[in-house]
Design a protein around this motif. Sequence first.
Motif, PDB file in Angstrom:
ATOM      1  N   ARG A 181       0.786  -1.121   0.008  1.00 39.84           N
ATOM      2  CA  ARG A 181       0.107  -0.065   0.076  1.00 39.84           C
ATOM      3  C   ARG A 181       0.813   1.472   0.196  1.00 39.84           C
ATOM      4  O   ARG A 181       0.288   2.366   0.324  1.00 39.84           O
ATOM      5  CB  ARG A 181      -0.957  -0.022   1.159  1.00 39.84           C
ATOM      6  N   GLU A 182       2.014   1.167  -0.322  1.00 45.87           N
ATOM      7  CA  GLU A 182       2.837   2.385  -0.773  1.00 45.87           C
ATOM      8  C   GLU A 182       3.246   2.913   0.748  1.00 45.87           C
ATOM      9  O   GLU A 182       3.958   4.093   0.571  1.00 45.87           O
ATOM     10  CB  GLU A 182       2.398   3.234  -1.536  1.00 45.87           C
ATOM     11  N   GLU A 183       3.184   2.471   1.960  1.00 44.28           N
ATOM     12  CA  GLU A 183       3.468   3.370   3.042  1.00 44.28           C
ATOM     13  C   GLU A 183       5.106   3.394   2.993  1.00 44.28           C
ATOM     14  O   GLU A 183       5.567   4.444   3.667  1.00 44.28           O
ATOM     15  CB  GLU A 183       2.964   2.697   4.211  1.00 44.28           C
ATOM     16  N   ALA A 227       5.860   6.222   1.107  1.00 44.13           N
ATOM     17  CA  ALA A 227       5.759   7.507   1.761  1.00 44.13           C
ATOM     18  C   ALA A 227       6.558   7.873   2.613  1.00 44.13           C
ATOM     19  O   ALA A 227       6.745   9.115   2.906  1.00 44.13           O
ATOM     20  CB  ALA A 227       3.898   7.437   2.325  1.00 44.13           C
ATOM     21  N   THR A 232       9.447   9.450   0.735  1.00 49.08           N
ATOM     22  CA  THR A 232       9.246  10.764   0.226  1.00 49.08           C
ATOM     23  C   THR A 232       9.051  11.897   1.309  1.00 49.08           C
ATOM     24  O   THR A 232       9.249  12.852   1.032  1.00 49.08           O
ATOM     25  CB  THR A 232       8.212  10.779  -0.522  1.00 49.08           C
ATOM     26  N   MET A 233       8.721  11.497   2.735  1.00 46.88           N
ATOM     27  CA  MET A 233       8.767  12.446   3.878  1.00 46.88           C
ATOM     28  C   MET A 233       9.956  12.573   4.250  1.00 46.88           C
ATOM     29  O   MET A 233      10.257  13.560   5.028  1.00 46.88           O
ATOM     30  CB  MET A 233       7.968  11.715   4.778  1.00 46.88           C
ATOM     31  N   GLY A 234      11.055  11.794   3.840  1.00 50.48           N
ATOM     32  CA  GLY A 234      12.378  11.974   4.203  1.00 50.48           C
ATOM     33  C   GLY A 234      12.570  11.005   5.487  1.00 50.48           C
ATOM     34  O   GLY A 234      13.560  11.455   6.089  1.00 50.48           O
ATOM     35  N   LYS A 238       7.170   8.433 -10.093  1.00 57.13           N
ATOM     36  CA  LYS A 238       8.257   8.088  -9.071  1.00 57.13           C
ATOM     37  C   LYS A 238       9.512   8.819  -9.332  1.00 57.13           C
ATOM     38  O   LYS A 238      10.323   8.599  -8.252  1.00 57.13           O
ATOM     39  CB  LYS A 238       7.988   6.504  -8.994  1.00 57.13           C
ATOM     40  N   ILE A 247       9.656  12.336  -7.913  1.00 58.38           N
ATOM     41  CA  ILE A 247       9.695  12.470  -6.496  1.00 58.38           C
ATOM     42  C   ILE A 247      10.807  11.620  -5.948  1.00 58.38           C
ATOM     43  O   ILE A 247      11.077  11.616  -4.667  1.00 58.38           O
ATOM     44  CB  ILE A 247       8.221  11.837  -5.860  1.00 58.38           C
ATOM     45  N   LEU A 251      11.956   8.431  -5.813  1.00 64.18           N
ATOM     46  CA  LEU A 251      11.828   7.270  -5.451  1.00 64.18           C
ATOM     47  C   LEU A 251      12.887   6.222  -6.406  1.00 64.18           C
ATOM     48  O   LEU A 251      13.448   5.225  -5.910  1.00 64.18           O
ATOM     49  CB  LEU A 251      10.458   6.628  -5.472  1.00 64.18           C
ATOM     50  N   LEU A 298      17.117  15.861   1.613  1.00 62.91           N
ATOM     51  CA  LEU A 298      16.077  16.142   2.635  1.00 62.91           C
ATOM     52  C   LEU A 298      15.435  17.320   2.274  1.00 62.91           C
ATOM     53  O   LEU A 298      14.180  17.588   2.191  1.00 62.91           O
ATOM     54  CB  LEU A 298      16.408  16.064   3.961  1.00 62.91           C
ATOM     55  N   LEU A 333      13.048  17.315  -0.749  1.00 61.51           N
ATOM     56  CA  LEU A 333      11.925  16.454  -0.300  1.00 61.51           C
ATOM     57  C   LEU A 333      10.881  17.354   0.396  1.00 61.51           C
ATOM     58  O   LEU A 333       9.512  17.149   0.172  1.00 61.51           O
ATOM     59  CB  LEU A 333      12.392  15.246   0.573  1.00 61.51           C
ATOM     60  N   PHE A 375       7.900  19.453  -1.831  1.00 63.86           N
ATOM     61  CA  PHE A 375       6.831  18.802  -2.146  1.00 63.86           C
ATOM     62  C   PHE A 375       6.153  17.444  -1.111  1.00 63.86           C
ATOM     63  O   PHE A 375       6.872  17.056  -0.182  1.00 63.86           O
ATOM     64  CB  PHE A 375       7.174  18.076  -3.520  1.00 63.86           C
ATOM     65  N   VAL A 420       3.437  14.247  -1.383  1.00 61.75           N
ATOM     66  CA  VAL A 420       2.809  13.069  -2.454  1.00 61.75           C
ATOM     67  C   VAL A 420       1.795  12.439  -1.866  1.00 61.75           C
ATOM     68  O   VAL A 420       1.382  11.902  -0.564  1.00 61.75           O
ATOM     69  CB  VAL A 420       3.933  11.993  -2.463  1.00 61.75           C
ATOM     70  N   TYR A 472      -0.338   9.169  -2.398  1.00 61.88           N
ATOM     71  CA  TYR A 472       0.013   7.844  -3.255  1.00 61.88           C
ATOM     72  C   TYR A 472      -1.520   7.378  -3.645  1.00 61.88           C
ATOM     73  O   TYR A 472      -2.619   7.499  -2.899  1.00 61.88           O
ATOM     74  CB  TYR A 472       0.547   6.822  -2.453  1.00 61.88           C
ATOM     75  N   GLN A 473      -1.584   6.458  -4.533  1.00 63.26           N
ATOM     76  CA  GLN A 473      -2.921   5.880  -5.035  1.00 63.26           C
ATOM     77  C   GLN A 473      -3.676   5.345  -3.948  1.00 63.26           C
ATOM     78  O   GLN A 473      -4.898   5.569  -4.161  1.00 63.26           O
ATOM     79  CB  GLN A 473      -2.228   4.765  -6.175  1.00 63.26           C
ATOM     80  N   SER A 474      -3.334   4.550  -3.250  1.00 60.92           N
ATOM     81  CA  SER A 474      -4.147   3.961  -1.862  1.00 60.92           C
ATOM     82  C   SER A 474      -4.185   4.979  -0.509  1.00 60.92           C
ATOM     83  O   SER A 474      -4.570   4.559   0.136  1.00 60.92           O
ATOM     84  CB  SER A 474      -3.448   2.923  -1.508  1.00 60.92           C
ATOM     85  N   ALA A 533      -2.066   5.472   1.191  1.00 60.53           N
ATOM     86  CA  ALA A 533      -0.540   4.955   2.102  1.00 60.53           C
ATOM     87  C   ALA A 533      -0.753   5.919   3.459  1.00 60.53           C
ATOM     88  O   ALA A 533       0.540   6.141   4.222  1.00 60.53           O
ATOM     89  CB  ALA A 533       0.602   5.374   1.315  1.00 60.53           C
ATOM     90  N   LEU A 534      -1.741   6.084   4.055  1.00 62.05           N
ATOM     91  CA  LEU A 534      -1.576   6.582   5.614  1.00 62.05           C
ATOM     92  C   LEU A 534      -1.473   5.231   6.340  1.00 62.05           C
ATOM     93  O   LEU A 534      -1.576   4.064   6.044  1.00 62.05           O
ATOM     94  CB  LEU A 534      -3.450   6.789   5.859  1.00 62.05           C
ATOM     95  N   PRO A 541       4.826  14.229   9.881  1.00 65.44           N
ATOM     96  CA  PRO A 541       5.845  15.177   9.421  1.00 65.44           C
ATOM     97  C   PRO A 541       6.095  16.342  10.290  1.00 65.44           C
ATOM     98  O   PRO A 541       7.248  16.617  10.212  1.00 65.44           O
ATOM     99  CB  PRO A 541       5.329  15.637   8.065  1.00 65.44           C
ATOM    100  N   ARG A 587      -2.059  15.183   4.756  1.00 65.17           N
ATOM    101  CA  ARG A 587      -0.640  14.711   5.169  1.00 65.17           C
ATOM    102  C   ARG A 587       0.325  15.358   4.487  1.00 65.17           C
ATOM    103  O   ARG A 587       1.639  15.895   4.741  1.00 65.17           O
ATOM    104  CB  ARG A 587      -0.573  13.236   5.443  1.00 65.17           C
ATOM    105  N   ASP A 601      -1.031  10.769  -7.140  1.00 62.00           N
ATOM    106  CA  ASP A 601      -1.025   9.451  -7.956  1.00 62.00           C
ATOM    107  C   ASP A 601      -2.376   8.947  -8.140  1.00 62.00           C
ATOM    108  O   ASP A 601      -3.041   8.506  -6.906  1.00 62.00           O
ATOM    109  CB  ASP A 601      -0.012   8.526  -7.603  1.00 62.00           C
TER     110      ASP A 601
END
Lengths: 138, 257
Positions: free
Chosen positions: A4-6, A9, A12-14, B54, B57, B59, B83, B86, B89, B91, B93-95, B97-98, B111, B159, B171
Amino acid sequence: MKVREEIDALKTMGLDPVRFLIVTRVVAAVGMTPLLTIFADLVGLIGGAVVMLSLGFPLITYFHQIQYAVSYGSIVGGLVKSFAFGILVAGIGCLRGLQTGTGATAVGQSTTSAVVSGIILIAITDGIFSVVYYYLGV
Amino acid sequence: MASGSEREVIIRVMDLKAAYDGQVILDHINLEVYAGEVLAILGGSGSGKSTLLKHMIGLYKPAAGKILIDGEDITAASGATRLKILRKFGVMYQSGALFGSMTLLENVALPLEEFTDLPPEAIRLIALMKLERVGLNGVAERMPSELSGGMQKRGAIARAMALDPRMLFLDELSAGLDPVTSAELDQLVLSLAHSLKITFIVVTHELPSIFTIADRVIMLDKQEKGIIAIGSPQELRDHSDDPRVHQFFFRQASSEN
């Protein structure tokens, strides 16, 4: 976490996934497995006592025999092993988790792979411990 | 700096080449994203939309080429420089990603906790404000699994906005959502773009969404391994000679198969 791409995530949050996810899990497992081992030891003793009592042996006899058969060395030896197993289980779980591909089936594959790798590594490590303990006379 | 007619370029993709295991997905990608615009990346499945995102950003590492984010190359940066890039910006994500083990509020606050020295009360307040900005009032203490798909995406946008970035990457904004929720998200993007002057880079293939939000679109193609069209959505729909662009905008099946 991966599917789920966590993990992306976090990146990209660093934030470093290793520090954020893996270190915490390994530390937790290393802390918990010795406690779990102590708990299992106690349950084993109680289970033995119940069986012996039902066979008509008095509790005090069982207790004396246990003291005679089990040394403190074996208890401590078991706890030391459990530290190593804690690192292995958490480490391999995290490693396989990070290696997960995409899609729902990948999660199942990773889980299976983590369990299999875990069992194999534990068996090998246990063997190494046995040899070391034999020469140390534990 | 920039004169009235010249717009500030906030992201510059220079001769990007993207490859997986030696197989080239994208080649010779050159793209400029202007500050404050909503840019949509379009294309069929496997055309490399997500791959391009990707790379932008940071990745994935490109096989060749550079990507300048606000003047700094994200592909070569490491450590503190990375850092710093990063932080510019966010991001979505599709799902979404919480993080499933944290409440929505904790997700948005993360953050802020990691990268600011603000006291916990201030962080809480900012996180609540961000949630309010994306229309999520009263659900701050819920776990992500208790939220609908649209709410999760809003949460993810909140977030991503936590550190007030200048750019947001989204995305698959409308994937898996019903038309009403999808339209509401489009309105959210528009209002954020207009009120906060955030630059949006959106991967999508929802036609209504593209026409509502996008100032400019780029279209990628699998065979071409690159950008086949660039312009405003109306312009591409009405004036493009390229059959692939025409097919996309008029939902026609590819004649090759």
